[in-house]
Design a protein around this motif. Structure first.
Motif, short mmCIF file in Angstrom:
data_model
loop_
_atom_site.label_atom_id
_atom_site.label_comp_id
_atom_site.label_asym_id
_atom_site.label_seq_id
_atom_site.Cartn_x
_atom_site.Cartn_y
_atom_site.Cartn_z
N ILE A 103 26.05 9.29 -2.80
CA ILE A 103 26.93 8.93 -1.42
C ILE A 103 28.15 9.83 -1.85
CG2 ILE A 103 27.89 7.22 -0.26
CD1 ILE A 103 25.47 5.58 -0.88
N LEU A 104 28.96 9.73 -2.72
CA LEU A 104 30.04 10.29 -3.02
C LEU A 104 30.13 11.89 -3.02
CD1 LEU A 104 31.40 7.89 -5.78
CD2 LEU A 104 32.17 7.96 -3.28
N GLU A 105 28.98 12.22 -3.51
CA GLU A 105 28.81 13.69 -3.46
C GLU A 105 28.55 14.28 -2.09
OE1 GLU A 105 25.29 14.44 -6.10
OE2 GLU A 105 26.69 14.78 -7.82
N ARG A 106 27.98 13.63 -1.33
CA ARG A 106 28.03 13.82 0.30
C ARG A 106 29.30 13.84 0.80
NH1 ARG A 106 23.14 13.33 3.33
NH2 ARG A 106 24.64 13.34 5.12
N ALA A 107 29.95 12.77 0.60
CA ALA A 107 31.45 12.57 1.03
C ALA A 107 32.18 13.66 0.63
CB ALA A 107 31.87 11.12 0.57
N SER A 108 32.03 14.01 -0.56
CA SER A 108 33.04 15.18 -1.26
C SER A 108 32.63 16.51 -0.54
CB SER A 108 32.76 15.21 -2.81
OG SER A 108 33.58 16.23 -3.51
N ARG A 109 31.39 16.74 -0.19
CA ARG A 109 30.96 17.92 0.29
C ARG A 109 31.62 17.96 1.83
NH1 ARG A 109 26.06 17.45 -2.48
NH2 ARG A 109 25.18 16.45 -0.78
N GLU A 110 31.86 16.92 2.46
CA GLU A 110 32.50 16.63 3.64
C GLU A 110 33.77 16.57 3.65
OE1 GLU A 110 30.57 13.20 5.64
OE2 GLU A 110 28.64 14.09 5.40
N GLY A 111 34.45 16.74 2.53
CA GLY A 111 35.98 16.81 2.43
C GLY A 111 36.66 15.42 2.66
N LYS A 112 35.94 14.32 2.50
CA LYS A 112 36.30 13.07 2.86
C LYS A 112 36.86 12.09 1.44
CE LYS A 112 35.21 13.14 7.18
NZ LYS A 112 34.36 12.32 7.83
N LEU B 108 35.59 13.89 -5.93
CA LEU B 108 34.94 13.49 -6.98
C LEU B 108 34.80 14.38 -7.95
CD1 LEU B 108 32.55 11.54 -7.52
CD2 LEU B 108 31.01 13.09 -6.82
N SER B 109 35.24 13.85 -9.16
CA SER B 109 35.59 14.66 -10.44
C SER B 109 34.16 15.19 -10.83
CB SER B 109 36.09 13.71 -11.50
OG SER B 109 35.14 12.87 -12.00
N ARG B 110 34.55 16.44 -11.62
CA ARG B 110 33.46 17.02 -12.08
C ARG B 110 32.94 16.13 -13.57
NH1 ARG B 110 37.43 20.96 -11.85
NH2 ARG B 110 37.25 22.51 -10.04
N SER B 111 31.60 16.46 -14.05
CA SER B 111 31.24 15.63 -15.16
C SER B 111 30.64 16.68 -16.13
CB SER B 111 30.25 14.80 -14.68
OG SER B 111 29.39 14.13 -15.69
#
Length: 748
Positions: free
Chosen positions: A485-494, A497-500
């Motif tokens: 969910i957070l990866e999707r939100a990150s791709r949308e610019g919302k 999300l840190s790298r791992s």
């Protein structure tokens, strides 16, 4: 490890009626075959097990697994174990009996009988067999290394709670078994001595030996009678005769089998009677990539949290083929299960065979066995042959993937298609709702932090905390898929999300992305600084203006921004600084100085100054007047005097302290510490270039008089207090900057 292109795994779904029994027979290119028996079905399964072992040519059972204590899994296995001429069993995995015996006062006769049968099975197998109770993480590998088995469930913490927990009774009151609590972080270790430390350690290793469980487990509290517990469970939809069965099912030993066939790896999943997939989906959010899946609980309900979730579970599983062992008893398999598995591309194999085709008309029966008048009298087992070339069945498929209707019964050799797997777990509308919730929660957390005392070292929100927040908000489906969910939100610019460093790891962190108001605040914050100074340490890292800005040490700015706007410094380099650079390049005059040959640089090789005026002289005059108005000349004098002193020191240069009075006006040159002003980064015995053209005659004279002795008598000449503001402005912008670009007129 096998290099066998011709090795083969035979999978036999033994027709035991309503129940499970499966045989895996691994034939490597070289060496002895390995045989694994998973469950034994009901009592009648004994004969079918014996026939199947004889047919494949097995000489021993390397691993026998009882997934859980239900009669339709244990009775046939026990009957086979009692045979005088049975094959030797070298290793046995079964359910952790003490975890259930501890609660036996709760159970109806049906459940108690299953526990008794399992106990007799362990005793019958005998001392020559290695007996253990596995939890998540246990493993077995064939002698040649080509076949490996890993236990995915039950979770160690679930078995630990059943063995030792004071609150374990609550697990029996719900259907399915509540597992969402497993997604929340474990409690911290107590400093009190733990009398069960050895047992907890055994659990943590993945396999519990019978001799590792002490006889004096803590008793479970008995706040009420078994009848009252059964009544409360019945109110939640659990039939009295099945009270406790949900926990048996959801502690099924779930096996991930991996076959290595040269460069080809194939995976199979054996699920026992698992119903609640919340934990498995959380642990493996991108799915397991299995080609063959044994249908959980004979094609019964599948849950995520408390919701029936056929589509979510089968979209997550998305196998190429599904094995079902059922004959209509208890209304299984369910038509909803069948349709969901087919929708996501599976080819369905069942121990029952259809005798009815529905050419047209409704298909409303909840049980597909009834819908298609399936027969199970004396059908041959479903046999899969898994090789490097593919998966082949010598039986009849009930239906092929992506078809949810009827399919003609045709006796053919069935080749399983290899579709491209798309591993997703939630429908798009569900994902969208969870993304919106995550954004709202992070935005609310930012607002809450802004109402608290500020500090620059506040971290973003760890992934585990986001999962906990989702559980608290009764969004367990979101908790299982939080990273996705957070990866999707990150791709949308919302969301940021840190790298791992590890794929799919809990050390990742998240924070809300700046909205339009935040961006305006960011611009206003950087605009407060009349001069932004930056230092670059590695001369080879950059030369163009923008890349120099990215190569500069911005940690001082990151800390100040974290204090001012509460955006964590962890996201400064990725998000906030690029936004700031874009604004600075549009609104500032940019000057650069290369420090080749200069001394007193504290490691800097290039420095940049970004300011509003069109020339260094004008900016020096403006800056001197602003500093003059601030006062606190002693701190300015101390900073300049120590910076000058450093010119005469080759080793152990003094630590410099940036005057706090300048904090909202000028950023310091910074490389992990405060650097001298540019005008005092000079070559000894050389004159200093200072931009003093716009200063008054008296100011110019005072500054030049103090600076004229650089490299000789400077360190013995005290800077007059009245000159400190002007000298600060002149040395900050001195030393010989080259103006690269000028600010647009509207920003001057």
């Amino acid at each position: 490890m096998t290099k066998a292109p011709n090795a083969k795994l035979m999978v036999e779904l033994i027709n035991v009626g309503h129940g499970d029994s499966l045989l895996l027979h691994w034939i490597p290119e070289e060496g002895n075959a390995s045989t694994i028996l998973i469950d034994g079905g009901p009592l009648a399964g004994e004969r079918r097990i014996r026939e199947t072992l004889n047919r494949v040519g097995a000489t021993r059972i390397d691993l026998a697994v009882l997934s859980h204590c239900d009669a339709d899994h244990v009775d046939g296995l026990l009957a086979y174990a009692k045979l005088a001429d049975r094959l030797p069993i070298h290793r046995y995995w079964g359910p952790c009996l003490p975890a259930f015996r501890r609660h036996s006062w709760l159970f109806p006769a049906r459940i108690e009988r299953g526990l008794d049968q399992t106990q007799v099975l362990q005793e019958t197998i005998g001392a020559d067999c290695a007996i253990s109770w596995p939890v998540e993480g246990a493993g077995w590998t064939s002698p040649d290394g080509g076949l490996s088995i890993k236990v995915l469930s039950p979770a160690a913490r679930l078995i630990e709670r059943l063995l030792l927990g004071e609150d374990s009774l609550s697990l029996f009151l719900e259907h399915p078994t509540p597992l969402g609590w497993l997604l929340v972080g474990d409690a911290e270790d107590s400093l009190v001595e733990d009398p069960f430390a050895e047992l907890r350690f055994a659990i943590s290793t993945g396999e519990i030996g019978p001799d590792q469980v002490p006889p004096d487990l803590p008793p479970t509290p008995r706040p009420s009678t078994p009848a009252e517990f059964a009544r409360q469970a019945a109110e939640r939809g659990v039939a009295p005769e099945f009270f406790g069965n949900s926990v048996l099912n959801d502690t099924s030993i779930v096996l991930l089998v991996e076959v290595r066939l040269g460069v080809i790896h194939r995976r199979l999943l054996f699920t026992g009677d698992l119903e609640n997939f919340t934990y498995l989906m959380a642990r493996h959010p991108m799915g397991l990539g299995c080609e063959v899946v044994k249908a959980p609980h004979h094609g019964s309900y599948s849950f995520v949290d408390r919701d029936k979730a056929y589509d979510a579970v089968w979209q997550w599983l998305r196998p190429r083929s599904v094995l079902v062992s059922a004959n209509g008893k208890h209304g299984l398999p369910r038509s909803d299960f069948r349709d969901a598995a087919l929708r996501y591309g599976a080819t369905l194999f069942c121990t029952s065979r259809r005798s009815r085709e529905i050419v047209s008309g409704p298909t409303l029966e909840p049980c597909c066995n009834v819908q298609y008048a399936c027969r199970n009298n004396d059908q041959a087992p479903v046999s899969l042959s898994i090789t490097r070339a593919g998966i082949v069945s010598d039986g009849i498929a009930c239906a092929r993937g992506n078809l949810s209707g009827a399919m003609p019964v045709i006796e053919i050799r069935q080749h399983v298609v290899e579709p491209s797997p798309i591993l997703a777990t939630l429908a798009e509308n569900e994902i969208r709702k969870h993304i919106e919730w995550a954004i709202k929660w992070l935005r609310s957390t930012l607002a809450d932090r802004r109402n608290r005392p500020t500090r620059p070292d506040l971290s973003p929100i760890p992934l585990g905390v986001m999962r906990q927040a989702a559980v608290a908000a009764n969004r367990l489906a979101a908790a299982t898929e939080m990273e996705m969910i957070l990866e999707r939100a990150s791709r949308e610019g919302k969301v940021w999300l840190s790298r791992s460093s590890r794929f799919r790891s809990d050390d990742r962190q998240a924070w809300i992305m700046p909205d339009s108001n935040d961006r305006a605040d960011l611009k206003a914050w950087i605009d407060e600084y009349l001069v932004v100074q930056l230092a670059v340490e590695d001369a080879s890292s950059a030369s163009a203006v923008e890349e120099l800005l990215y190569a500069a040490d911005t940690s001082w700015l990151a800390d100040r921004l974290a204090e001012s706007l509460l955006f964590p410094r962890a996201m400064f380099g990725d998000i906030l600084w690029p936004m700031t650079v874009d604004h600075l390049m549009r609104t500032r005059t940019i000057a650069i100085r290369t420090l080749a040959g200069a001394e007193n640089t504290y490691g800097a090789t290039t420095i940049l100054a970004l300011f509003h005026d069109e020339s260094l002289d004008k900016m020096t005059s403006t800056l001197a007047k602003s500093i003059e108005a601030l006062g606190d000349r002693e701190k300015l004098q101390s900073y300049l005097q120590l910076s000058a002193l450093a010119l005469d020191v080759y080793y152990n240069k003094p630590s410099l302290e940036w005057p706090e009075v300048l904090n909202g006006l000028v950023t310091p040159l910074w490389l992990g510490k405060v650097l001298p002003p540019s005008g005092l980064m000079v070559k000894r015995w050389h004159s200093v270039d200072l931009p003093v053209g716009n200063l008054s005659k008296l100011e110019r004279a005072a500054v030049k008089e103090w600076i004229s002795g650089v490299g000789s008598s400077l360190t013995r000449t005290e800077l007059p207090l009245e000159v400190a503001p002007t000298a600060t402005a002149a040395t900050l912008l001195g030393g010989g900057f080259d103006i690269i670009s000028k600010a647009p007129a509207r920003h001057l």
